[in-house]
Design a protein around this motif. Structure first.
Motif, PDB file in Angstrom:
ATOM      1  N   LYS A 496       0.820  -1.207   0.000  1.00  0.00           N
ATOM      2  CA  LYS A 496       0.000   0.000   0.000  1.00  0.00           C
ATOM      3  C   LYS A 496       0.856   1.260   0.000  1.00  0.00           C
ATOM      4  CE  LYS A 496      -3.955  -2.158   2.314  1.00  0.00           C
ATOM      5  NZ  LYS A 496      -4.915  -2.074   3.454  1.00  0.00           N
ATOM      6  N   ALA A 497       1.980   1.192  -0.695  1.00  0.00           N
ATOM      7  CA  ALA A 497       2.871   2.346  -0.762  1.00  0.00           C
ATOM      8  C   ALA A 497       2.176   3.504  -1.481  1.00  0.00           C
ATOM      9  CB  ALA A 497       4.160   1.973  -1.488  1.00  0.00           C
ATOM     10  N   SER A 498       2.525   4.723  -1.092  1.00  0.00           N
ATOM     11  CA  SER A 498       1.918   5.909  -1.691  1.00  0.00           C
ATOM     12  C   SER A 498       2.418   6.093  -3.121  1.00  0.00           C
ATOM     13  CB  SER A 498       2.272   7.149  -0.869  1.00  0.00           C
ATOM     14  OG  SER A 498       3.672   7.405  -0.951  1.00  0.00           O
ATOM     15  N   ALA A 499       1.694   6.911  -3.864  1.00  0.00           N
ATOM     16  CA  ALA A 499       2.099   7.212  -5.240  1.00  0.00           C
ATOM     17  C   ALA A 499       3.471   7.886  -5.255  1.00  0.00           C
ATOM     18  CB  ALA A 499       1.055   8.107  -5.898  1.00  0.00           C
ATOM     19  N   TYR A 500       3.765   8.676  -4.221  1.00  0.00           N
ATOM     20  CA  TYR A 500       5.061   9.354  -4.141  1.00  0.00           C
ATOM     21  C   TYR A 500       6.199   8.339  -4.076  1.00  0.00           C
ATOM     22  CZ  TYR A 500       8.804  12.298  -2.262  1.00  0.00           C
ATOM     23  OH  TYR A 500       9.999  12.937  -2.078  1.00  0.00           O
ATOM     24  N   VAL A 505      10.647   5.212  -6.832  1.00  0.00           N
ATOM     25  CA  VAL A 505      11.247   3.956  -7.303  1.00  0.00           C
ATOM     26  C   VAL A 505      11.320   3.962  -8.826  1.00  0.00           C
ATOM     27  CG1 VAL A 505      10.958   1.454  -7.410  1.00  0.00           C
ATOM     28  CG2 VAL A 505      10.493   2.673  -5.269  1.00  0.00           C
ATOM     29  N   GLU A 506      10.242   4.418  -9.471  1.00  0.00           N
ATOM     30  CA  GLU A 506      10.239   4.489 -10.931  1.00  0.00           C
ATOM     31  C   GLU A 506      11.344   5.408 -11.428  1.00  0.00           C
ATOM     32  OE1 GLU A 506       6.680   5.032 -13.994  1.00  0.00           O
ATOM     33  OE2 GLU A 506       7.317   6.950 -13.143  1.00  0.00           O
ATOM     34  N   ALA A 507      11.507   6.559 -10.787  1.00  0.00           N
ATOM     35  CA  ALA A 507      12.540   7.505 -11.198  1.00  0.00           C
ATOM     36  C   ALA A 507      13.928   6.887 -11.095  1.00  0.00           C
ATOM     37  CB  ALA A 507      12.450   8.768 -10.344  1.00  0.00           C
ATOM     38  N   THR A 508      14.167   6.173 -10.004  1.00  0.00           N
ATOM     39  CA  THR A 508      15.466   5.510  -9.820  1.00  0.00           C
ATOM     40  C   THR A 508      15.694   4.457 -10.903  1.00  0.00           C
ATOM     41  OG1 THR A 508      15.329   5.847  -7.428  1.00  0.00           O
ATOM     42  CG2 THR A 508      16.867   4.159  -8.215  1.00  0.00           C
ATOM     43  N   THR A 509      14.659   3.712 -11.237  1.00  0.00           N
ATOM     44  CA  THR A 509      14.763   2.671 -12.268  1.00  0.00           C
ATOM     45  C   THR A 509      15.095   3.290 -13.622  1.00  0.00           C
ATOM     46  OG1 THR A 509      13.128   1.340 -11.075  1.00  0.00           O
ATOM     47  CG2 THR A 509      13.552   0.765 -13.373  1.00  0.00           C
ATOM     48  N   ILE A 510      14.424   4.380 -13.954  1.00  0.00           N
ATOM     49  CA  ILE A 510      14.665   5.044 -15.242  1.00  0.00           C
ATOM     50  C   ILE A 510      16.084   5.600 -15.298  1.00  0.00           C
ATOM     51  CG2 ILE A 510      14.016   7.026 -16.659  1.00  0.00           C
ATOM     52  CD1 ILE A 510      11.134   6.583 -15.733  1.00  0.00           C
ATOM     53  N   ALA A 511      16.502   6.256 -14.233  1.00  0.00           N
ATOM     54  CA  ALA A 511      17.850   6.835 -14.207  1.00  0.00           C
ATOM     55  C   ALA A 511      18.912   5.748 -14.362  1.00  0.00           C
ATOM     56  CB  ALA A 511      18.054   7.618 -12.914  1.00  0.00           C
ATOM     57  N   GLN A 512      18.708   4.616 -13.703  1.00  0.00           N
ATOM     58  CA  GLN A 512      19.686   3.526 -13.797  1.00  0.00           C
ATOM     59  C   GLN A 512      19.742   2.961 -15.207  1.00  0.00           C
ATOM     60  OE1 GLN A 512      21.864   2.401 -11.246  1.00  0.00           O
ATOM     61  NE2 GLN A 512      22.734   1.563 -13.125  1.00  0.00           N
ATOM     62  N   ARG A 513      18.583   2.861 -15.862  1.00  0.00           N
ATOM     63  CA  ARG A 513      18.561   2.348 -17.241  1.00  0.00           C
ATOM     64  C   ARG A 513      19.267   3.318 -18.176  1.00  0.00           C
ATOM     65  NH1 ARG A 513      19.817  -0.821 -20.734  1.00  0.00           N
ATOM     66  NH2 ARG A 513      18.429  -1.228 -22.512  1.00  0.00           N
ATOM     67  N   ILE A 514      19.073   4.616 -17.963  1.00  0.00           N
ATOM     68  CA  ILE A 514      19.753   5.602 -18.793  1.00  0.00           C
ATOM     69  C   ILE A 514      21.267   5.506 -18.612  1.00  0.00           C
ATOM     70  CG2 ILE A 514      20.150   8.092 -19.073  1.00  0.00           C
ATOM     71  CD1 ILE A 514      17.183   8.502 -18.485  1.00  0.00           C
ATOM     72  N   LEU A 515      21.696   5.343 -17.359  1.00  0.00           N
ATOM     73  CA  LEU A 515      23.132   5.200 -17.106  1.00  0.00           C
ATOM     74  C   LEU A 515      23.685   3.971 -17.810  1.00  0.00           C
ATOM     75  CD1 LEU A 515      25.603   6.276 -15.558  1.00  0.00           C
ATOM     76  CD2 LEU A 515      24.946   4.790 -13.656  1.00  0.00           C
ATOM     77  N   ASN A 516      22.941   2.868 -17.782  1.00  0.00           N
ATOM     78  CA  ASN A 516      23.379   1.650 -18.471  1.00  0.00           C
ATOM     79  C   ASN A 516      23.520   1.882 -19.968  1.00  0.00           C
ATOM     80  OD1 ASN A 516      23.320   0.348 -16.011  1.00  0.00           O
ATOM     81  ND2 ASN A 516      21.323  -0.606 -16.348  1.00  0.00           N
ATOM     82  N   LEU A 517      22.576   2.600 -20.551  1.00  0.00           N
ATOM     83  CA  LEU A 517      22.647   2.881 -21.988  1.00  0.00           C
ATOM     84  C   LEU A 517      23.864   3.739 -22.327  1.00  0.00           C
ATOM     85  CD1 LEU A 517      18.887   3.630 -22.819  1.00  0.00           C
ATOM     86  CD2 LEU A 517      20.251   1.734 -23.714  1.00  0.00           C
ATOM     87  N   LEU A 518      24.133   4.729 -21.481  1.00  0.00           N
ATOM     88  CA  LEU A 518      25.265   5.614 -21.744  1.00  0.00           C
ATOM     89  C   LEU A 518      26.598   4.898 -21.573  1.00  0.00           C
ATOM     90  CD1 LEU A 518      24.006   8.861 -19.961  1.00  0.00           C
ATOM     91  CD2 LEU A 518      24.002   8.353 -22.412  1.00  0.00           C
ATOM     92  N   SER A 553       4.258  17.701 -12.437  1.00  0.00           N
ATOM     93  CA  SER A 553       4.034  17.818 -10.991  1.00  0.00           C
ATOM     94  C   SER A 553       5.153  17.189 -10.172  1.00  0.00           C
ATOM     95  CB  SER A 553       2.693  17.174 -10.622  1.00  0.00           C
ATOM     96  OG  SER A 553       1.658  17.679 -11.421  1.00  0.00           O
ATOM     97  N   ASN A 554       5.640  16.012 -10.588  1.00  0.00           N
ATOM     98  CA  ASN A 554       6.625  15.279  -9.783  1.00  0.00           C
ATOM     99  C   ASN A 554       7.987  15.189 -10.470  1.00  0.00           C
ATOM    100  OD1 ASN A 554       4.846  14.035  -7.487  1.00  0.00           O
ATOM    101  ND2 ASN A 554       3.705  13.679  -9.372  1.00  0.00           N
ATOM    102  N   VAL A 555       8.259  16.134 -11.347  1.00  0.00           N
ATOM    103  CA  VAL A 555       9.500  16.059 -12.114  1.00  0.00           C
ATOM    104  C   VAL A 555      10.723  16.139 -11.206  1.00  0.00           C
ATOM    105  CG1 VAL A 555       9.682  18.543 -12.546  1.00  0.00           C
ATOM    106  CG2 VAL A 555      10.629  16.931 -14.196  1.00  0.00           C
ATOM    107  N   GLY A 556      10.590  16.754 -10.028  1.00  0.00           N
ATOM    108  CA  GLY A 556      11.722  16.864  -9.124  1.00  0.00           C
ATOM    109  C   GLY A 556      12.282  15.516  -8.701  1.00  0.00           C
ATOM    110  N   LEU A 557      11.416  14.500  -8.571  1.00  0.00           N
ATOM    111  CA  LEU A 557      11.879  13.154  -8.202  1.00  0.00           C
ATOM    112  C   LEU A 557      12.804  12.586  -9.276  1.00  0.00           C
ATOM    113  CD1 LEU A 557       8.542  11.599  -6.866  1.00  0.00           C
ATOM    114  CD2 LEU A 557      10.483  12.414  -5.524  1.00  0.00           C
TER     115      LEU A 557
END
Length: 621
Positions: A496-500, A505-518, A553-557
């Motif tokens: 029951k984790a919040s949307a935040y 977690v999603e932001a961390t996953t995306i950033a890690q995938r981008i780092l892998n690509l680079l 709205s949540n781009v800061g994450l």
């Protein structure tokens, strides 16, 4: 055919004996076609001043500048290669391009209204309010209207505030004011509540409900469900009984004296309790039924929810609706009166006043139409009905005979909140003779696997109106898969984790995938050799990657996740600038100047003074 055009582009540029409605997919050279279609109207042997007879309407000022720039470059090329006797003609065209009518619909309407200000009852020097200023002004007018009516003990205002509260009442009034474009009569307000309720029920039963049910039974999911259950037997006795009941109802639905009973029965029977996948001859049937049951039940429940309204006291709802309508009319009048006193129009006014002026004055409509030989409209899928009326009036009798060239793509319709409706484009396109209904579907931007995915994704959504995208080159240069779904690890959050937390977690996953690509050396980005033009692949670079958001709205994450991995980025369209303390300080000063009694803004202004006084004292010390 000219060697510089594809077959589709050539047809779109040269078809002149009928109006053209071009369904132009993304990356298919739409601006290129628009430019050369415009140029095709320029003929040294024809009209000496053709630019004054051509109107090209784009969606944004940026698109208008881009189109004007491309036309200018093409005209310069024509000047360099033309015969000597045509030099003066192309020089005149180049000099006149800055005043050519290549513009947005709002700018076109503004110019039209200034020329005919007397007919429109306007000050020719009227000012224009940008949406960022018009929206808060409208909200203020709605609130002031409601407060004023409450002070006057208006019964409508009292009834609505009692029912919904002050804030929600204001919101409902504003929602109605925003729809003033679509309200052209007060007929339903003038009817009695009982008469309106009877008319509503009659229309619902005779027209609306039959249309909903017809849509339900023509839906692909219900047809697939019917076929699946008709062709398969379940080994579970209770499910087999339910299966037979569902099939029987669907087979004989048209014979039922009324539709609600069988629909209710279908909802009750559509479940898989006590059924396992191996109870079917093919275990995949279980998953298909789960999906289809949910989809069909959702559609039926929408009908049943509407049906339940018939058992409620409709007169109460209708009376509240009429009260909201009356208050919204008063708020609209106050808003219009304020703008008139200030000599202002908002963007909606430009469209509405132009449309009404053309509609109500046949002589002015004829004059406007006669002044245009060719009308070109871009991004027509994002056009609203009022803009479409303007286009129709400007074309008059030549709407379908070669005067109009419109471009649109329902897949790219994104401005529903501005009353845009892709059905407007589809409807007008259907009116155009078949010869003028042309596709532009050869994509120059994306590789085959990308386009294959897009076609599969959009086909069922757009259905019969879909124009499949075709790759210009059939070669798939980059390695497969070209499409990747990236799923965040659900083990990193509680059930029951919040949307935040989930977004973090999603932001961390995306950033890690981008780092892998680079960091990956695999060549995967298509480019061309600067000298030979040969297609080649290179490794991924930061500029190749973009992250798209539904909202900021949540781009800061996501920024934080990129910074944590030392990935450089820049933000487009963010609000970080407006969140700076200096901007808040400036806003506070403006608010105090506008309203000296604003205590909050005054406090902010005092804080600014204290801050700078302290800084000055520190400097002097």
């Amino acid at each position: 055919m000219s060697p510089q055009f594809t077959d589709q582009q050539d047809l779109a540029i040269t078809t002149k004996d009928v109006s053209v409605a071009l369904a132009a997919g993304a990356g298919c050279g739409k601006t290129f076609v628009l430019t050369h279609r415009f140029l095709s109207y320029l003929d040294p042997a024809g009209n000496a001043d053709p630019l004054s007879r051509i109107v090209a309407i784009t969606f944004t000022e940026r698109a208008a500048r881009e189109m004007r720039h491309r036309i200018r470059e093409a005209c310069r090329e024509a000047l360099e290669n033309c015969a000597e006797q045509h030099v003066d003609y192309w020089l005149r065209i180049l000099r006149g391009l800055e005043t050519a009518r290549i513009t947005t619909i709002h700018s076109f309407c503004a110019g039209f209204l200034r020329r005919h200000a007397v007919d429109a009852g306007l000050d020719p020097q009227f000012g224009l309010m940008e949406p960022a200023f018009a929206e808060p002004l409208l909200i203020r007018q709605v609130n002031e209207t409601l407060h004023s009516l409450l002070e006057q003990r208006d019964p409508d205002a009292f009834a609505l505030v009692k029912e919904y509260g002050l804030e929600r009442t204001s919101q409902y009034i504003k929602m109605m004011v925003d729809q003033r474009f679509e309200i052209e009569t007060h007929q339903y307000e003038l009817q009695g509540v009982g008469e309106t309720a009877a008319a509503w029920i009659r229309y619902y039963q005779e027209h609306f409900r039959p249309a909903l049910i017809q849509q339900l039974f023509e839906s692909p999911d219900l047809q697939e469900l019917h076929q699946l259950l008709s062709a398969n037997v379940c080994q579970t006795p209770k499910m087999e009984e339910r299966r037979k009941t569902i099939v029987s109802i669907l087979d004989q639905f048209q014979d039922w004296p009324e539709p609600i009973t069988p629909l209710t029965e279908l909802v009750e029977q559509m479940h898989l309790k006590g059924v396992r996948a191996n109870h079917w001859d093919d275990e995949s049937i279980q998953e298909d039924l789960k999906r289809l049951f949910k989809s069909v039940k959702d559609d039926i429940n929408k009908i049943l929810e509407l049906e339940a309204l018939l058992e409620e006291d409709l007169e109460v709802s209708i009376e509240l609706g009429q009260q909201i309508f009356r208050l919204s009319q008063q708020a609209s009048l106050n808003y219009e009166e304020y703008k008139r006193e200030q000599g202002l129009l908002d963007f909606d006014d430009l469209l509405l006043v132009t449309r009404n002026l053309l509609k109500e004055s046949p002589s002015l409509r004829a004059l406007a139409s006669e002044g245009i030989d060719y009308l070109m409209v871009d991004e027509f899928q994002d056009t609203d009905p009022v803009q479409t009326d303007v286009v129709r009036y400007l074309c008059e009798q030549q709407l379908l005979t070669g005067k109009l060239f419109l471009v649109g793509d329902v897949k790219q319709s994104i401005y529903r909140f501005r009353r845009a409706n892709p059905e407007v484009f589809l409807g007008l396109r259907d009116e155009v003779p078949e010869k003028g209904r042309l596709p532009l579907s050869t994509n120059f931007r994306s590789q085959p696997e990308i386009l294959r995915f897009v076609n599969i994704l959009f086909h069922d959504e757009v259905e019969q109106n879909y124009e499949p995208l075709q790759p210009f080159s059939s070669t798939q240069y980059t390695p497969k898969p070209a499409i990747e779904f990236l799923w965040a690890d659900e083990n990193e959050w509680e059930e029951k984790a919040s949307a935040y937390i989930r977004r973090r977690v999603e932001a961390t996953t995306i950033a890690q995938r981008i780092l892998n690509l680079l960091q990956d050396e695999t060549p995967r980005i298509r480019t061309r050799h600067p000298e030979t033009g040969e297609v080649q692949l290179r490794r991924t670079e930061p500029g190749d990657i973009v992250i798209l958001f539904r909202a900021m709205s949540n781009v800061g994450l996501y920024e934080e996740a990129l910074r944590n991995l030392d990935i450089d980025y820049y933000l487009v369209g963010g609000r970080a600038f407006y969140a700076q303390q200096e901007v808040y300080d400036f806003i506070n000063i403006c608010q105090v100047l506008d309203d000296p009694t604003d205590e909050i803004a005054a406090g902010g202004r005092i804080a600014i003074s204290l801050f700078w006084s302290q800084r000055r004292n520190d400097f002097l010390a």
